[in-house]
Motif scaffolding. Sequence first.
Motif: not given
Lengths: 296, 280
Positions: A94, A96, A98, A106, A109-110, A112-113, A116, A174, A177, A180-181, A184, A216
């Motif tokens: 997921l 990779l 987005i 956004a 991402r919203t 998929y979250f 959670v 979760y 996210m 993703l950080a 980036s 990570v």
Amino acid sequence: MKSLRATNKSERGRWPYLYLAPILIGLSVFTVGPVIVSLFLSLTHYEIGLAPHFVGAANYRDLLSSRLFWQVAGQTFYYAFIYVPVSIAVSLSLALLIEKKTRGLAFFRTVYFLPVVTSTVAAAIIWSWLYNGDVGLLNYLLSLIGITGPQWLRNPHWAMPAIALMSVWKNAGYNMMILLAGLSQIPTDYHEAARLDGASAFRRFRTITLPLISPVLFFVVVVTTIGAFQVFEQTYVMTNGGPGTSTLTLSYYIWQMAFEFFDLGRASALGYLFFLIVLVFTFVQFRARKRWVFQP
Amino acid sequence: MGLPAMKLIRYLLLGLAGAIILAPFLWMIATSLETPEALTVFPPRIIPSPPRFSNYADVFQQLPIGTFFFNSVKISLLGTIGELFAASLAAFAFARMEFRGKKWLFAIVISTMMIPFQVTMVPVYIIMRYLGWLDSHASLIVPHFFGGAFASGAFGVFLLRQFFESIPKELEDASRIDGASRFRFFLTILLPLSKPALAVLGLFVFMGIWNDLLSPVLFLSTEDKMPLTFGLAVLQTVQHNGRFDLLMAGTLIAVTPIILLYIFAQRFVSEAFLRSGVKG
């Protein structure tokens, strides 16, 4: 300025402890104290209302020689063994998907979250209904491709994988996210340089993304594994450890021992064995770290 | 040449993943609008026709959803206030004061996050019994004013300390020269400046308490005290054969506030992840 520093100094005394008082009292009463008390209780036979009496290592001995304990530990590993790799694979996929500056990033991402922020109880109730063997949505969808689905949560072979799958759905966002950080942080010129050199997307993933994301990923693996061992709410809502004892996990077993069988001494011993297992696993993962985590 | 195709595939996969993730939610909505009879038929009907909105009135009449909801709001709000109180005070001391044993204390506070509830659960239960707080909301609220019964407060201390440290020291010096006490600086300058951090922490704590099952199950026993999580978990076992329509309506009522809260605040959530993820 000098005089100010001086007043600061004179205030050193007890003020900081006043600010810290609530959290220090709380941690002493609800965490540090209980950790010690629980160690003591684990060496006793104790039921609410009766005085604990010392039995030495009997609780540990009995547990370690009981078939059920090993079965439950095995089932907890089994759950983790399914849940950890699948959920991390899903989270990474997921992330990779987005990662790139896509339109509607956004939004996805919203979405998929969303699982959670949904409570595990709500998720478990929804999925119990999806898993319904007679009129559930899942078996209906399977019937469309000619498969007769099992009675998921009432079948000792399918109940645990079904719980693990629900947990993947619930928690994948979760780790996504966090990954993703991490993604980036990878400089884009690495990928561009490799692309100019004609490296395929897969090759770039293996030689650039994966090594750079591995610290990570390591963090994610450790935390997810600890979380998997703790699985409790899912079994509480969906199966109560059943059918039979087929989805009894360590956390749920501790719960049962304490609040259904009221054997608080043995529950404490079980709690400590559980803690030990988690610590050993975490330690092993840290030892294995060098093997696969990239260090620049 | 292959680029538009790749892009299309990427969007297809994004959409497919989104559909799979949303499907259980949509199924919950569809079921909550069905008649009980329709739910016993295979193959199931995908779209309820006509949708039975009266289920939502029934759920309040036939199940104590209103009580559960009120309990959840009360416990989560008061608990969040408590945790912000305890965490901000401690974080202030750790960020802005010098005292003996500071490093050690901070390390201890942070390391309590690693203690699993399975180890402390039994003694904490005994403490609550001893205090006479079993089956009362005090057991679920008061501990948060001391950082939470299961060490949840440590995370808040960690988060707020980082934020407090980023606020220039000169600001405090200036306010002290003006004669303000340290506590006054904390209350009237530092906390208002820290609204973004407090909002993120408050959001996470609120969601955590709202969604928590363990503490209610551990401490409560009568139905009229239960929050939504516990109440629904009990209904799920009681209602096993039948009324999934009402159970799904109840579940929808339980998840909606938290989902709305998240959607409103999702920018903060993503930022919090980005910031904390930097160091990996």
